[in-house]
Each structure stands twice: as structure tokens, then as C-alpha cells.
Design a protein around this motif. Structure first.
Motif, short mmCIF file in Angstrom:
data_model
loop_
_atom_site.label_atom_id
_atom_site.label_comp_id
_atom_site.label_asym_id
_atom_site.label_seq_id
_atom_site.Cartn_x
_atom_site.Cartn_y
_atom_site.Cartn_z
N LEU A 48 0.83 -1.20 0.00
CA LEU A 48 0.00 0.00 0.00
C LEU A 48 0.87 1.25 0.00
CD1 LEU A 48 -2.74 1.38 0.15
CD2 LEU A 48 -2.71 1.04 2.63
N GLU A 49 1.92 1.24 0.79
CA GLU A 49 2.82 2.40 0.84
C GLU A 49 3.45 2.67 -0.53
OE1 GLU A 49 7.08 3.74 2.89
OE2 GLU A 49 6.06 1.91 3.57
N ARG A 52 0.86 3.81 -3.23
CA ARG A 52 0.47 5.22 -3.06
C ARG A 52 1.61 6.15 -3.46
NH1 ARG A 52 -1.39 6.79 2.59
NH2 ARG A 52 -2.13 8.63 1.47
N LYS A 53 2.83 5.74 -3.24
CA LYS A 53 3.98 6.60 -3.51
C LYS A 53 4.32 6.66 -4.99
CE LYS A 53 8.84 7.25 -2.20
NZ LYS A 53 9.96 6.71 -1.37
N TYR A 56 0.40 1.91 -8.69
CA TYR A 56 0.25 0.45 -8.74
C TYR A 56 0.99 -0.15 -9.92
CZ TYR A 56 -2.03 -4.05 -9.62
OH TYR A 56 -2.26 -5.37 -9.88
N GLU A 130 -6.32 5.40 3.69
CA GLU A 130 -5.16 5.25 2.81
C GLU A 130 -5.53 4.47 1.55
OE1 GLU A 130 -2.12 3.50 5.19
OE2 GLU A 130 -1.53 5.42 6.09
N SER A 133 -7.53 6.83 -0.58
CA SER A 133 -6.64 7.77 -1.27
C SER A 133 -6.02 7.12 -2.50
CB SER A 133 -5.53 8.24 -0.33
OG SER A 133 -6.06 8.98 0.75
N LEU A 134 -5.66 5.86 -2.38
CA LEU A 134 -5.11 5.13 -3.52
C LEU A 134 -6.14 5.01 -4.64
CD1 LEU A 134 -2.83 3.39 -4.80
CD2 LEU A 134 -3.84 1.42 -3.63
N SER A 137 -6.59 8.40 -6.41
CA SER A 137 -5.45 8.96 -7.16
C SER A 137 -4.91 8.07 -8.25
CB SER A 137 -4.31 9.31 -6.18
OG SER A 137 -3.83 8.12 -5.55
N ASP A 138 -5.21 6.78 -8.21
CA ASP A 138 -4.59 5.84 -9.14
C ASP A 138 -5.64 5.26 -10.10
OD1 ASP A 138 -3.23 3.59 -10.35
OD2 ASP A 138 -1.82 3.65 -8.68
#
Length: 211
Positions: A48-49, A52-53, A56, A130, A133-134, A137-138
Motif C-alpha cells: 500500500l505504501e 500510493r507513492k 500500482y 489510505e 486515497s489510492l 489517485s490511481d
């Protein structure tokens, strides 16, 4: 040698004394030592980290295994493919969304039922902010073949649950504004105090839907 064997025996006793309830007892100590996250939980948190950074699609299983210091075969023992990782992260959130949609219809229920619906909705996304948020944004995650249809169906079920079978245009607009607005606010303030976000979201949603 006696001291070394004693330490090994202590470790073996600690392992045998596993309590299965999130801790274990170390020989010679009366307190329960908390157990750390499982390897599966560590993999999911790391994935997940990184998702998000850097996204995917741009994250490989090799990067996840290297970050955790485990072999790829060790990662494959828990997740056979990256598809399994993303569905394991997003799937429980969708399950909760679908569960909320089976509660008493908010469109015909009283104030208390409407409030209960909104509390469940808001808490679901705050607890999983979290992941939310993914998703926000993705595009690759939202369009994932094993996620997109389930996510769309869950969102539709929640929307219909809120507006009822024969809503007027005003009800449709309010419901869309509230549900989309709640998700947006929780994503935008994902790192903020969740109690404050929760209270404000609930207050404004109730005001909009009770008017």
C-alpha cells in the motif's frame, strides 16, 4: 554453553507458549509480550505504501520483497501475483460498502437510521482512508478488472439505498453531492485528526440530507 542452551530453551518455551490472541509469554516473565504484525500484514502495508507513492502499475513484486528483506518466493507464499495484493487491499473496503447498503433504507427511514447509515459510511472510509486515497489517485487501480465492476456496483447500491426507488431530482442531487463530497473530504484530509474529520463530515451530511 549452558547459557546459550538456556536462551534457546527460553525462546522455544516462548514459542510453545503462543497465546493466539496477539501475544506470547516469555519464560521467566509474567507479562504478555505483544505479537507483531503477521508477514501477510507486513506485505500488505508495504504494498500500500509503495502503490500510493509510485503507483500500482509502476510497483513490482521485486520492489516489495526487497523493501521487506524477504525473497520473492517468500512473498509468493502469501500472494501469488500483484493482482492478489491489490484485491486484498481494496476488497475488504468494497465488502463493507456492500454491507452498509443492506441496512434499513435511509431514504424511507427516520433520522436515527439515516444517521446510522452515514456513520457507517464515514467510518468505513476513515478506517480505510489510505486505501481510499489510492483509489482516488490511481486510475490503474480504479480500472483494475477485478475491482472496477465491484466498486461501481457497491457505489450504485449505496446511492440507490440513500435516494430510494422514486426520488425527485433534488433528492438525487443531494445524495450525489453528499456521498461524493464525503469521500473527497476524507481523502483530502487523510492525514488529519480522524475524530475531527468524522464529526464535521457527519454534521454537514446530516444537515444536507435532512433539509
Amino acid at each position: 554453553m549452558i547459557l546459550v542452551r538456556g536462551r534457546k530453551n527460553q525462546r522455544r518455551q516462548a514459542t510453545r507458549g503462543s497465546m493466539g490472541g496477539g501475544g506470547y509469554v516469555v519464560a521467566g516473565e509474567e507479562t504478555v509480550q505483544p505479537a507483531g504484525p503477521s508477514r501477510r500484514e507486513q506485505i500488505l502495508a508495504c504494498a500500500l505504501e509503495l502503490f500510493r507513492k509510485q503507483g500500482y502499475d509502476r510497483t513490482s513484486l521485486r520492489e516489495i520483497s526487497e523493501r521487506l528483506g524477504i525473497s520473492k518466493s517468500g512473498l509468493y507464499h502469501h500472494f501469488e501475483a500483484k493482482d492478489n495484493l491489490i484485491t486484498s487491499l481494496v476488497g475488504p473496503v468494497i465488502d463493507r460498502m456492500q454491507s452498509i447498503a443492506t441496512s434499513p433504507p435511509a431514504s424511507v427511514a427516520g433520522y436515527d437510521d439515516l444517521k446510522a447509515f452515514l456513520v457507517a459510511y464515514i467510518d468505513t472510509f476513515i478506517d480505510n482512508r489510505e486505501v481510499l486515497s489510492l483509489l482516488a489517485s490511481d486510475v490503474g487501480v480504479r480500472n483494475h478488472t477485478r475491482i472496477s465492476q465491484r466498486l461501481a456496483a457497491a457505489n450504485d447500491a449505496l446511492y440507490l439505498h440513500l435516494i430510494g426507488s422514486e426520488p425527485d431530482l433534488a433528492a438525487k442531487v443531494r445524495a450525489a453531492q453528499v456521498l461524493i463530497g464525503l469521500q473527497g473530504a476524507i481523502v483530502r484530509y487523510a492525514a488529519a485528526n480522524p475524530a475531527v474529520v468524522r464529526d464535521v463530515c457527519l454534521e454537514t451530511a446530516l444537515a444536507a440530507l435532512s433539509s
